[in-house]
Each structure stands twice: as structure tokens, then as C-alpha cells.
Design a protein around this motif. Structure first.
Motif, PDB file in Angstrom:
ATOM      1  N   ILE A   1     -27.226  20.923 -59.978  1.00 15.15           N
ATOM      2  CA  ILE A   1     -28.407  20.055 -59.868  1.00 15.15           C
ATOM      3  C   ILE A   1     -29.622  20.853 -59.409  1.00 15.15           C
ATOM      4  N   TRP A   2     -29.420  21.752 -58.440  1.00 12.90           N
ATOM      5  CA  TRP A   2     -30.526  22.593 -57.953  1.00 12.90           C
ATOM      6  C   TRP A   2     -31.019  23.531 -59.057  1.00 12.90           C
TER       7      TRP A   2
ATOM      8  N   GLY B   1     -34.536  25.724 -58.973  1.00 15.12           N
ATOM      9  CA  GLY B   1     -34.201  26.405 -60.219  1.00 15.12           C
ATOM     10  C   GLY B   1     -33.461  27.709 -60.019  1.00 15.12           C
ATOM     11  N   GLU B   2     -33.476  28.225 -58.778  1.00 12.01           N
ATOM     12  CA  GLU B   2     -32.771  29.468 -58.483  1.00 12.01           C
ATOM     13  C   GLU B   2     -31.585  29.170 -57.575  1.00 12.01           C
ATOM     14  N   ILE B   3     -30.485  29.890 -57.788  1.00 14.58           N
ATOM     15  CA  ILE B   3     -29.298  29.690 -56.959  1.00 14.58           C
ATOM     16  C   ILE B   3     -28.864  31.025 -56.386  1.00 14.58           C
TER      17      ILE B   3
ATOM     18  N   PRO C   1     -30.768  17.921 -54.804  1.00 15.28           N
ATOM     19  CA  PRO C   1     -29.380  17.444 -54.645  1.00 15.28           C
ATOM     20  C   PRO C   1     -29.245  16.332 -53.619  1.00 15.28           C
ATOM     21  N   ASP C   2     -30.145  16.254 -52.647  1.00 17.86           N
ATOM     22  CA  ASP C   2     -30.072  15.192 -51.642  1.00 17.86           C
ATOM     23  C   ASP C   2     -30.149  13.808 -52.275  1.00 17.86           C
ATOM     24  N   SER C   3     -30.849  13.701 -53.400  1.00 20.50           N
ATOM     25  CA  SER C   3     -31.029  12.399 -54.044  1.00 20.50           C
ATOM     26  C   SER C   3     -30.050  12.164 -55.189  1.00 20.50           C
ATOM     27  N   PHE C   4     -29.429  13.230 -55.698  1.00 23.08           N
ATOM     28  CA  PHE C   4     -28.626  13.087 -56.905  1.00 23.08           C
ATOM     29  C   PHE C   4     -27.129  13.319 -56.707  1.00 23.08           C
TER      30      PHE C   4
ATOM     31  N   ILE D   1     -24.912  22.122 -48.124  1.00 21.85           N
ATOM     32  CA  ILE D   1     -25.255  23.023 -49.228  1.00 21.85           C
ATOM     33  C   ILE D   1     -26.705  22.801 -49.653  1.00 21.85           C
ATOM     34  N   SER D   2     -27.121  21.536 -49.715  1.00 18.68           N
ATOM     35  CA  SER D   2     -28.488  21.220 -50.117  1.00 18.68           C
ATOM     36  C   SER D   2     -29.503  21.805 -49.129  1.00 18.68           C
ATOM     37  N   THR D   3     -29.239  21.650 -47.835  1.00 21.28           N
ATOM     38  CA  THR D   3     -30.139  22.224 -46.824  1.00 21.28           C
ATOM     39  C   THR D   3     -30.206  23.745 -46.964  1.00 21.28           C
TER      40      THR D   3
END
Length: 471
Positions: free
Chosen positions: A425-426, A341-343, A432-435, A330-332
């Protein structure tokens, strides 16, 4: 020639030079923009597009390797629970989920960060690649040392509160064992992880599918074996050999190396940022895992529920591996298609569980594939434990039903939480990779241990009592 004529000539020359310079800068800026657009379009074209079958085949082998690694860890834990150190200092059991959770807090987070860096082209330059790798490895050693020390403090506090007893020598042994285990295991697994990421890039395999499971393949086994031998060795120094100072020296030595790793990690901008801002998820995850460790400690203390030991690393490891894959994917996807900030439109609005599994998008397909792996995977691992004559529980139909129900509920819950958490998080502008992975794997440890403990209590209540197998 008059002064005015000379002045006009000079002004014309300067003006034409300035205009030419501005035109050149404008042309260069346009070229830079075009180059960036070309690079972006190239990266977009390289976005991996996989069929569910190709995805499943790429995930399957690392998933099985990771599963057998957790099975081995469970068998090791089943043996070492009878060692003197584990019998006399039961707080070591509280350390087990927290230290095994470092795999999710650090190894899988490193794997996810480097996988995303590979996919978006940040590791194409050799210099940038090695700067990124060295900075992240140094950062991981700092985090491992600090989290190992804090996990020991949490084990001391959680062990002291119910019993009201405190022994300084036991506290020092817990700190030394935890810090040394975290440091050594993190260094070994970090080196293996870098090799996997670089190898995946060269062979054309999507590292998102293989890196996080391989990070866990032997992580649990390595960590648990190191913890067991260091704890028993320090316990022998404490009691039989009358060298109580050894534990304190070991702890101070590894803590003293922390400034060196801080200096190295601060050299790279990405790791420097995480050095200051990446502690919240790691420490929170450690606390959550420690609560799971307290549940394990109290369950193991009941002789009627001794069989839980061998299955705890399995259910926790498998759940953490699967949700880490989904989180990394999902992060990638967000890094490719959305600005921070945008999803995506499909992730907007109120969350509902069907959104995670129902759909034809890449993330929906991966969630479906991962969910389908749960039951077959756990059946393979259960029968492996049975064939190795390990564990304390016979594989009756009712036991398998209760165990598989707990495993399935754990993974469904984790995948739903991952979908919601990564997008949240995004949306807040964080990576998100770090959190995300530290929180998710810690929740996997807590849910897995809690559901398994409830399952064993349920089996005991209804009369499916069998705790002497494998002694």
C-alpha cells in the motif's frame, strides 16, 4: 537636475530595493528550509526506540484488557443466542462479525491514524490537534452509518439466498438494528479512543502499542450488547407490541444524520480526502466479515456445534488486535524513514514468510513479540471462560490443542499478510493507516471463524463431542 539624472536615480533606487527584497526572500527561504530540516531531525530523534521487553510490557496490559473484552463479548453472545430475536431472525448472526469488525474498520484505523499523527508531530499544535480529532470523528460516524446499512443489506441477501425466504419486516429490523448499533457504538468508542491517544501522548507512552488494543478492549462487548438489546427491543415492537413502524423510524433517523457528519468532516483536509477515497477498504472489509458471519450462522444452526459461539469473538478479536498493532507499527516506521512510494531495502523483492519474523529490525522484533503472546494469551482466556462456567465445551487436551493450533495459524497468516500488504500500500503512494487495518481485521474475522468451524467439525468427527456444558 536633468530628466536623465532623475530617471537614473529612480532606477538605481528601484534596483537596489528589488535586490534587497530578493535577498531577503532568499534568506527567508533558506531559514524555512533550515527550520524544516530542524523539525525533521527533531521528529527523527523522537522516533521511539524500544527494547523487546519494553515493547512487550507496553503491549501486555492493553492486550489482556482487549482479550477480556472479547471473552466478555463471547459470553454475552453465548447468552443472547437463546433470545427470541436471535432464534427467529438468525440473520442477526451474520451481522455479528460485520459489526464487531467495525472496530477494525473504523476504531483501529482511527487509532492508527492518530497514533502516527502523534509520533510525527502533527498533534503538537492544539488547534491542529482538535481539527484533526473532530474531522476524523465525524468521518467515522459517516462510515459507521453507511457500513452498518450495507452490512444489513448483505445479511438480508446472504440469509435469503440459501433459504429462498424473504420477510420485509425482518429486513427492516436488521437495517435498523445494524445502523443504530454501528452509530452508537462508533461514537462511544471514538470518544474513548481520542482520550487514550491524548493520554498516551501526555504520559510518553508510544500510542502504537496501546491505542489499537484499547480500541478493542470493550469494543466487542459494547457493540454486541447494543446489538442484542436493540434487536430484541425492535423485535418486541414488531411482534408483541404491534408497533412495526418503530424499526423504520429508527433507521430513517440515524440515516438522516449522515449529511451533518459529512459537512463537519469535510472541513478538515485529511478527513475530506478520506471522505471521498476511504470507502474501498471499509466496504470490502465489511463484505469479508459478512462471509465470516454466514459461516457462523450456519455453524450455530447445527446443535452439535453450538459451542463455537463463545469462542468466536475471542479468536477473532485477539487475531485482529495483534495484527492491528503490527500494521500500525510498520506504518509509523514507513512514515519516519521513507517517502510515499518508496520502501526500505529489506522489504524489496519477492516476499517470503521468514522475512516477517527473522531479523533484528524493529518490525521483526514486534512480530516476534506479538507471536509469543498468542499461546499464553489464549490459555488465559480459555481458562477464564472455563472458570466463569460459560461455553458449551469442556477444556479437554485435544480441544485445547485444536483451538490453539487454529489461533496460532490465524495470527501467523495475518502477520505475514500485514507485512506484505502495508508495504504494498505504501509503495502505491497510499496511507496504510487508512487502508490496511480494515482488510487485516476482516481477514482475521474470516480466518478465525473458518478455522474455528473446521476445528469444531474435526472434534465432532473424531468423537470429542461435548456441546451441553454451560447450558
Amino acid at each position: 537636475m536633468s530628466i536623465h539624472t532623475i530617471g537614473d536615480a529612480v532606477m538605481n533606487f528601484l534596483g537596489s530595493g528589488l535586490m534587497a527584497h530578493m535577498s531577503s526572500r532568499l534568506h527567508n527561504d533558506e531559514e524555512d528550509v533550515e527550520q524544516e530540516e530542524e523539525e525533521h531531525s527533531t521528529i527523527t530523534r523522537r522516533m521511539p526506540k524500544e527494547s523487546p521487553l519494553a515493547m512487550a510490557l507496553q503491549i501486555l496490559l492493553p492486550f489482556l484488557l482487549a482479550g477480556f473484552g472479547t471473552v466478555s463479548a463471547g459470553m454475552v453472545l453465548d447468552v443472547v443466542q437463546h433470545w427470541e430475536a436471535f432464534q427467529n431472525i438468525t440473520e442477526i448472526f451474520i451481522l455479528v462479525p460485520a459489526l464487531l469488525g467495525l472496530k477494525g474498520n473504523l476504531e483501529m484505523t482511527l487509532a492508527s491514524r492518530l497514533s502516527t499523527a502523534v509520533n510525527v508531530g502533527k498533534m503538537d499544535s492544539p488547534i491542529e490537534k482538535w481539527n484533526l480529532i473532530i474531522g476524523n470523528l465525524a468521518l467515522k460516524q459517516v462510515q459507521a452509518t453507511v457500513v452498518g446499512f450495507l452490512a444489513a443489506l448483505a445479511a438480508v441477501v446472504l440469509g435469503w439466498i440459501p433459504e429462498g425466504k424473504f420477510q420485509l419486516s425482518h429486513a427492516i429490523l436488521l437495517c435498523s438494528s445494524s445502523v443504530a448499533t454501528a452509530f452508537i457504538a462508533s461514537l462511544l468508542q471514538g470518544i474513548i479512543m481520542v482520550g487514550v491517544i491524548v493520554g498516551s501522548k501526555k504520559t510518553g507512552i508510544n500510542p502504537d502499542n496501546v491505542a489499537t488494543p484499547i480500541a478493542a478492549s470493550f469494543g466487542d462487548l459494547i457493540t454486541l450488547a447494543i446489538l442484542a438489546f436493540i434487536s430484541q427491543g425492535l423485535y418486541n415492537c414488531l411482534g408483541k407490541n404491534s408497533h412495526p413502524y418503530v424499526a423504520a423510524v429508527v433507521c430513517v433517523f440515524f440515516l438522516a444524520l449522515t449529511p451533518v457528519w459529512i459537512v463537519i468532516s469535510s472541513k478538515h483536509p485529511a478527513s475530506r480526502t478520506l471522505l471521498y477515497s476511504g470507502w474501498e477498504p471499509v466496504i470490502t472489509a465489511m463484505v469479508i466479515s459478512s462471509v465470516g458471519g454466514l459461516i457462523l450462522d450456519k455453524t450455530v444452526s447445527d446443535p452439535n456445534l453450538a459451542g463455537i459461539v463463545v469462542y468466536t469473538p475471542v479468536i477473532n478479536g485477539i487475531g485482529g488486535n495483534l495484527v492491528a498493532i503490527q500494521s500500525s507499527r510498520i506504518s509509523t516506521h514507513l512514515h519516519f524513514h521513507c517517502a510515499p512510494g518508496e520502501i526500505p531495502e529489506e522489504a524489496q523483492g519477492c516476499y517470503y514468510p521468514c522475512r516477517t519474523f527473522c531479523g533484528s529490525g524493529a518490525n521483526h522484533r514486534s512480530a516476534q513479540v506479538l507471536l509469543l503472546l498468542v499461546i499464553p494469551g489464549h490459555l488465559i482466556f480459555l481458562y477464564t471462560i472455563h472458570l466463569m462456567k460459560s461455553g458449551h465445551t469442556t477444556l479437554t487436551p485435544i480441544f485445547m490443542s485444536v483451538y490453539l493450533a487454529a489461533a496460532l495459524l490465524q495470527v501467523v497468516t495475518l502477520l505475514c499478510i500485514a507485512d506484505c500488504m502495508v508495504h504494498s500500500i505504501w509503495r502505491n503512494g497510499k496511507d496504510p493507516d487508512s487502508f490496511s487495518i480494515p482488510y487485516l481485521t476482516a481477514l482475521g474475522d474470516f480466518l478465525g471463524t473458518a478455522l474455528l468451524a473446521l476445528g469444531f467439525h474435526f472434534l465432532w468427527v473424531i468423537g470429542d463431542q461435548d456441546s451441553d456444558v454451560g447450558d
